[in-house]
Design a protein around this motif. Structure first.
Motif, mmCIF file in Angstrom:
data_model
loop_
_atom_site.group_PDB
_atom_site.id
_atom_site.type_symbol
_atom_site.label_atom_id
_atom_site.label_comp_id
_atom_site.label_asym_id
_atom_site.label_seq_id
_atom_site.Cartn_x
_atom_site.Cartn_y
_atom_site.Cartn_z
ATOM 1 N N ASP A 1 21.961 41.621 48.131
ATOM 2 C CA ASP A 1 20.554 40.969 48.486
ATOM 3 C C ASP A 1 20.889 39.498 48.233
ATOM 4 O O ASP A 1 20.298 38.705 49.266
ATOM 5 C CB ASP A 1 19.569 41.425 47.285
ATOM 6 C CG ASP A 1 19.175 42.902 47.418
ATOM 7 O OD1 ASP A 1 19.288 43.347 48.684
ATOM 8 O OD2 ASP A 1 18.768 43.508 46.621
ATOM 9 N N ARG A 2 21.433 39.176 47.476
ATOM 10 C CA ARG A 2 21.879 37.825 47.192
ATOM 11 C C ARG A 2 23.411 37.735 46.847
ATOM 12 O O ARG A 2 23.744 38.603 46.054
ATOM 13 C CB ARG A 2 21.082 37.045 46.206
ATOM 14 C CG ARG A 2 19.789 36.557 46.590
ATOM 15 C CD ARG A 2 19.047 35.286 45.668
ATOM 16 N NE ARG A 2 19.028 36.248 44.288
ATOM 17 C CZ ARG A 2 18.809 35.366 43.187
ATOM 18 N NH1 ARG A 2 18.929 33.975 43.291
ATOM 19 N NH2 ARG A 2 18.625 36.250 41.993
ATOM 20 N N LEU A 3 24.181 36.672 47.559
ATOM 21 C CA LEU A 3 25.477 36.509 47.190
ATOM 22 C C LEU A 3 25.632 35.329 46.125
ATOM 23 O O LEU A 3 24.830 34.458 46.163
ATOM 24 C CB LEU A 3 26.139 35.773 48.382
ATOM 25 C CG LEU A 3 26.370 36.677 49.606
ATOM 26 C CD1 LEU A 3 26.996 35.854 50.709
ATOM 27 C CD2 LEU A 3 27.437 37.783 49.246
ATOM 28 N N VAL A 4 26.693 35.424 45.350
ATOM 29 C CA VAL A 4 26.872 33.973 44.443
ATOM 30 C C VAL A 4 28.480 33.974 44.837
ATOM 31 O O VAL A 4 29.343 34.619 44.543
ATOM 32 C CB VAL A 4 26.893 34.706 42.817
ATOM 33 C CG1 VAL A 4 27.395 33.473 42.170
ATOM 34 C CG2 VAL A 4 25.501 35.037 42.474
ATOM 35 N N VAL A 5 28.847 32.992 45.435
ATOM 36 C CA VAL A 5 30.123 32.408 46.033
ATOM 37 C C VAL A 5 30.636 31.834 44.693
ATOM 38 O O VAL A 5 30.067 30.557 44.298
ATOM 39 C CB VAL A 5 30.094 31.687 47.085
ATOM 40 C CG1 VAL A 5 31.229 31.525 47.666
ATOM 41 C CG2 VAL A 5 29.344 32.613 48.152
ATOM 42 N N LEU A 6 31.677 32.150 44.152
ATOM 43 C CA LEU A 6 32.432 31.507 43.176
ATOM 44 C C LEU A 6 33.879 31.110 43.564
ATOM 45 O O LEU A 6 34.388 31.441 44.569
ATOM 46 C CB LEU A 6 32.688 32.556 41.920
ATOM 47 C CG LEU A 6 31.591 33.044 41.136
ATOM 48 C CD1 LEU A 6 31.799 34.086 40.549
ATOM 49 C CD2 LEU A 6 31.368 31.970 40.279
ATOM 50 N N ASN A 7 34.033 29.786 42.837
ATOM 51 C CA ASN A 7 35.461 29.237 43.199
ATOM 52 C C ASN A 7 35.822 28.400 42.047
ATOM 53 O O ASN A 7 35.196 27.421 41.605
ATOM 54 C CB ASN A 7 35.430 28.185 44.449
ATOM 55 C CG ASN A 7 36.965 27.586 44.811
ATOM 56 O OD1 ASN A 7 37.969 28.302 44.549
ATOM 57 N ND2 ASN A 7 36.753 26.466 45.450
ATOM 58 N N GLY A 8 37.090 28.578 41.379
ATOM 59 C CA GLY A 8 37.554 28.005 40.254
ATOM 60 C C GLY A 8 36.743 28.153 39.356
ATOM 61 O O GLY A 8 36.675 27.103 38.269
ATOM 62 N N GLY A 9 35.854 29.262 38.910
ATOM 63 C CA GLY A 9 35.028 29.459 37.641
ATOM 64 C C GLY A 9 33.806 28.787 37.764
ATOM 65 O O GLY A 9 32.926 28.849 36.770
ATOM 66 N N LYS A 10 33.535 28.172 38.987
ATOM 67 C CA LYS A 10 32.305 27.525 39.182
ATOM 68 C C LYS A 10 31.464 28.248 40.350
ATOM 69 O O LYS A 10 32.090 28.676 41.255
ATOM 70 C CB LYS A 10 32.556 26.093 39.699
ATOM 71 C CG LYS A 10 33.068 25.133 38.562
ATOM 72 C CD LYS A 10 31.926 24.424 37.795
ATOM 73 C CE LYS A 10 32.713 23.556 36.732
ATOM 74 N NZ LYS A 10 31.795 23.544 35.559
ATOM 75 N N VAL A 11 30.183 28.239 40.253
ATOM 76 C CA VAL A 11 29.251 28.694 41.379
ATOM 77 C C VAL A 11 29.176 27.643 42.407
ATOM 78 O O VAL A 11 28.774 26.531 42.255
ATOM 79 C CB VAL A 11 27.980 28.900 40.730
ATOM 80 C CG1 VAL A 11 26.970 29.261 41.773
ATOM 81 C CG2 VAL A 11 27.898 29.972 39.823
ATOM 82 N N GLU A 12 29.566 28.083 43.618
ATOM 83 C CA GLU A 12 29.331 27.101 44.723
ATOM 84 C C GLU A 12 28.296 27.370 45.462
ATOM 85 O O GLU A 12 27.637 26.328 45.840
ATOM 86 C CB GLU A 12 30.454 27.571 45.812
ATOM 87 C CG GLU A 12 32.145 27.218 45.410
ATOM 88 C CD GLU A 12 32.330 25.900 45.791
ATOM 89 O OE1 GLU A 12 32.022 25.207 46.519
ATOM 90 O OE2 GLU A 12 33.303 25.355 45.021
ATOM 91 N N GLN A 13 27.700 28.523 45.458
ATOM 92 C CA GLN A 13 26.383 28.899 46.235
ATOM 93 C C GLN A 13 25.804 30.317 45.803
ATOM 94 O O GLN A 13 26.548 31.040 45.676
ATOM 95 C CB GLN A 13 26.447 28.596 47.559
ATOM 96 C CG GLN A 13 24.981 28.716 48.512
ATOM 97 C CD GLN A 13 25.306 28.315 49.823
ATOM 98 O OE1 GLN A 13 26.375 28.309 50.582
ATOM 99 N NE2 GLN A 13 24.126 28.324 50.581
ATOM 100 N N ILE A 14 24.438 29.981 45.760
ATOM 101 C CA ILE A 14 23.579 31.267 45.613
ATOM 102 C C ILE A 14 22.787 31.587 46.628
ATOM 103 O O ILE A 14 22.041 30.829 47.077
ATOM 104 C CB ILE A 14 22.936 31.482 44.129
ATOM 105 C CG1 ILE A 14 24.031 31.335 43.156
ATOM 106 C CG2 ILE A 14 22.225 32.560 43.860
ATOM 107 C CD1 ILE A 14 23.407 31.099 41.444
ATOM 108 N N GLY A 15 22.620 32.677 47.273
ATOM 109 C CA GLY A 15 21.767 32.606 48.325
ATOM 110 C C GLY A 15 21.804 34.256 48.960
ATOM 111 O O GLY A 15 22.728 34.912 48.778
ATOM 112 N N THR A 16 20.603 34.392 50.017
ATOM 113 C CA THR A 16 20.865 35.547 50.641
ATOM 114 C C THR A 16 22.129 35.509 51.593
ATOM 115 O O THR A 16 22.525 34.366 51.917
ATOM 116 C CB THR A 16 19.689 35.882 51.331
ATOM 117 O OG1 THR A 16 19.654 34.766 52.541
ATOM 118 C CG2 THR A 16 18.376 35.964 50.710
ATOM 119 N N PRO A 17 22.819 36.604 52.243
ATOM 120 C CA PRO A 17 23.719 36.485 53.166
ATOM 121 C C PRO A 17 23.461 35.550 54.165
ATOM 122 O O PRO A 17 24.395 34.846 54.589
ATOM 123 C CB PRO A 17 23.993 37.893 53.512
ATOM 124 C CG PRO A 17 23.444 38.808 52.386
ATOM 125 C CD PRO A 17 22.149 38.116 51.751
#
Lengths: 335, 292
Positions: free
Chosen positions: A203-219
């Motif tokens: 429903d929503r993605l949480v894109v992570l990189n290096g332990g940090k959230v890069e973006q949260i949002g619908t696909p």
């Protein structure tokens, strides 16, 4: 069923190295959240902190209206599906499903009812008296799911549950998980490194990189407006072209950006287009054709319909709103 | 593997000969001798030897001393096995939880295995020596008068401790390897399923260790019955009043000290049968019953 809130969540290891930092996320009741990122980005650590298998060093996890930081995994009212399924090998499928209920002192008749119900939903009725080793990969996966659903927990946690399956089965199980979650409407957090799995399930993605959230949002939000160059390159297949703006100085409106991103499917053939491309290789995928090459010394990939022949040099055009501009230093989106 | 084809029958037999010779001279021949001797009896001066059929065996089974020795052996073997496996499992579980220092502990815990049984026996004999030992002193403070020279129970306790101590290392290594082969996610899944640490151990860890446990059970019984001769010989010599006279020690004592070759040989044959049965059990069951 419950909402889950992560507030300033972070994980520091004893040596001082940081696995996860500053994660803020509000998960609505019944929502399907996918944590996605490359290996080592902290997504599994994050999930394990919610599960209670990893100690929380900063911030707060809330399930429903309880802060669960100090609670044992068993007290958090969650169920987890592990990558290797973690079925108890010496117990039958029935015992595997019943174990969590038995430990909680559920009455026998109730256990029986819930096990049979889960077995029916997942179509594992015929295997209830077998041991896990007598099951195929897909069947084990179902049993692992069954163990989660009999508990009727507040939330499901999935830790890369499909990565041990072959490609065809993975696609089938992906769809089943999606349908099951819709049907049960149980809040779910799902960890994967596979961006396609993430896009199709979430429903929503949480894109992570290096332990940090890069973006949260619908696909679709994440796909259409990636918040950073990292997200742009990670979500979408074939991956978005990320070109140093100095290689394409003639493109209007890109001068102030460090990096220009454009999806392979947003580039079209045009005899008088602004981009010139030298073709290096062609991949035929059947439904489309990927052409790999360079422009101004930067790599470029375009997706074309599989028709006609491809000359050594192409001219390309694009819709102006298809350009994604990113800052050179921070990688953040600037348009 | 590479297969070699020999042109003649001779060479393969020649290559096998040393191994076959050793097996025959040191294993089969003495065993056959023991079986032959078990049907014979010599007179008191070793001049006349007569064939007596199964009389040696009959006498053994009617001898209270032999039946006592059987019982002593059973108590001894079960105690040594339980004690050494129990301690080894506790130590292995403790080391399995360590992350950084586990190698040091493992190395330290393996050392007793390098100690020869006779040395282990003497070591414990000194520790428990009623005159100079530290343990009788400590026990004396607690009001217990330790004396393994006259008290059968104390004597049995001493040989059990000395024998078990030496075997703990071996069991520990196997238990540790067994524990480390159990995926952590199983214990995590059980934790989420609401099982506390004790319950996790008995519901998940212990059943999954059962192949290791069964293997060690057989190995330890065999050890206690056959490899503890030196411990007995350096501490109690079977005494007091036959209280620690296990079967292996009795074979030696009746044969070499008592010079009753016929009876000693018959006892050896019984021991051979016991070993055979244990081996068969081990091979029969280890793959079937205990596998999960």
């Amino acid at each position: 069923m419950a909402s889950i809130t992560l507030h300033n969540l972070g994980k520091l290891y004893a040596g001082g190295s940081r696995a996860v930092g500053d994660v803020n996320l509000d998960i609505a009741d019944g929502e399907f959240i996918v944590l996605v990122g490359p290996s080592g980005c902290g997504k599994s650590t994050l999930l394990r902190m919610v599960a209670g298998l990893e100690e929380i060093s900063e911030g707060e996890v809330r399930i429903g209206d309880r802060v669960v930081n100090k609670l044992e995994p068993a007290e958090r009212d969650i169920a987890m599906v592990f990558q290797n399924y973690a079925l108890y090998p010496h117990m039958s499928v029935r015992q595997n499903l019943a174990y969590g209920l038995k430990n909680r002192g559920t009455p026998k008749a109730e256990i029986e009812r819930r096990v049979n119900e889960a077995a029916e939903i997942l179509q594992i009725g015929p295997f209830l008296d077998r041991k896990p080793r007598a099951l195929s990969g897909g069947q084990r996966q179902r049993v692992a799911m069954g163990r989660a659903i009999v508990r009727e927990p507040a939330a499901f946690l999935f830790d890369e549950p499909l990565s041990n399956l072959d490609a065809k089965l993975r696609v089938a199980m992906r769809l089943e998980i999606k349908q099951l979650q819709k049907r049960l409407a149980t809040t779910s957090i799902y960890v994967t490194h596979d961006q396609l799995e993430a896009m199709t399930l979430a429903d929503r993605l949480v894109v992570l990189n290096g332990g940090k959230v890069e973006q949260i949002g619908t696909p679709l939000e994440v796909y259409r407006r990636p918040a950073s160059a990292f997200v742009a390159g990670f979500i979408g297949s074939p991956a978005m072209n990320l070109i140093d703006s100095r290689a394409v100085p003639h493109l209007p409106g890109t001068a102030h950006a460090g990096m220009v991103g454009i999806r392979p499917e947003d580039l079209t053939l045009a005899p008088d287009g602004p981009i010139e491309m030298q073709v290096l290789a062609i991949e035929e995928l059947g439904a489309q054709r990927l052409v790999h090459g360079t422009t101004g010394g930067e790599k470029l990939t375009i997706a074309l319909p599989p028709e006609g022949s491809i000359p050594d040099s192409l001219r390309l055009s694009y819709r102006p709103d298809a350009l994604h501009l990113f800052d050179r230093k921070t990688g953040k989106r600037i348009n | 593997m590479k297969r070699t084809i020999f042109n003649s029958q001779l060479l393969p037999w020649l290559l096998l000969a040393p191994q076959l010779a050793i097996t025959f001279i040191f294993f089969l021949w003495p065993a056959a001798q023991a079986i032959r001797q078990s049907f014979l009896r010599q007179d008191a001066f070793g001049i006349r030897t007569t064939f007596v059929g199964f009389e040696n065996f009959q006498r053994l089974l009617n001898s209270p001393e032999y039946l006592n020795s059987l019982q002593v052996t059973a108590v001894f073997a079960v105690s040594v096995t339980l004690l050494s496996m129990g301690f080894a499992l506790i130590l292995a579980v403790a080391v399995d939880r360590m992350i950084r220092s586990s190698r040091i502990y493992t190395t330290a815990l393996v050392w007793p295995y390098a100690v020869a049984p006779a040395v282990a026996g003497i070591l414990w004999w000194f520790i428990f020596n009623p005159t100079v030992g530290i343990m009788p002193y400590v026990l004396g403070q607690l009001g217990y008068n330790w004396n393994h020279i006259s008290n059968p129970g104390d004597a049995m306790t001493l040989v059990v401790i000395a024998s078990a101590w030496k075997q703990i290392s071996y069991n520990f290594l196997f238990f540790l390897a067994g524990l480390q082969a159990i995926p952590n996610s199983l214990r995590e899944a059980a934790a989420i399923d609401g099982a506390g640490p004790v319950r996790r151990f008995f519901d998940i860890t212990f059943p999954l260790l059962s192949p290791t446990t069964f293997f060690l059970l057989v190995v330890n019984i065999v050890y206690a019955m056959f490899d503890t001769f030196a411990v007995i010989d350096t501490t109690t010599r079977g005494g007091p009043a036959q209280a620690t006279n296990i079967l292996v020690y009795k074979v030696y004592f009746d044969g070499f000290v008592g010079q009753n070759m016929g009876s000693s040989a018959a006892q050896s044959v019984f021991l051979m049968l016991i070993v055979t049965v244990l081996t068969v059990i081990q091979f029969r069951f280890i793959e079937k019953k205990v596998a999960y």
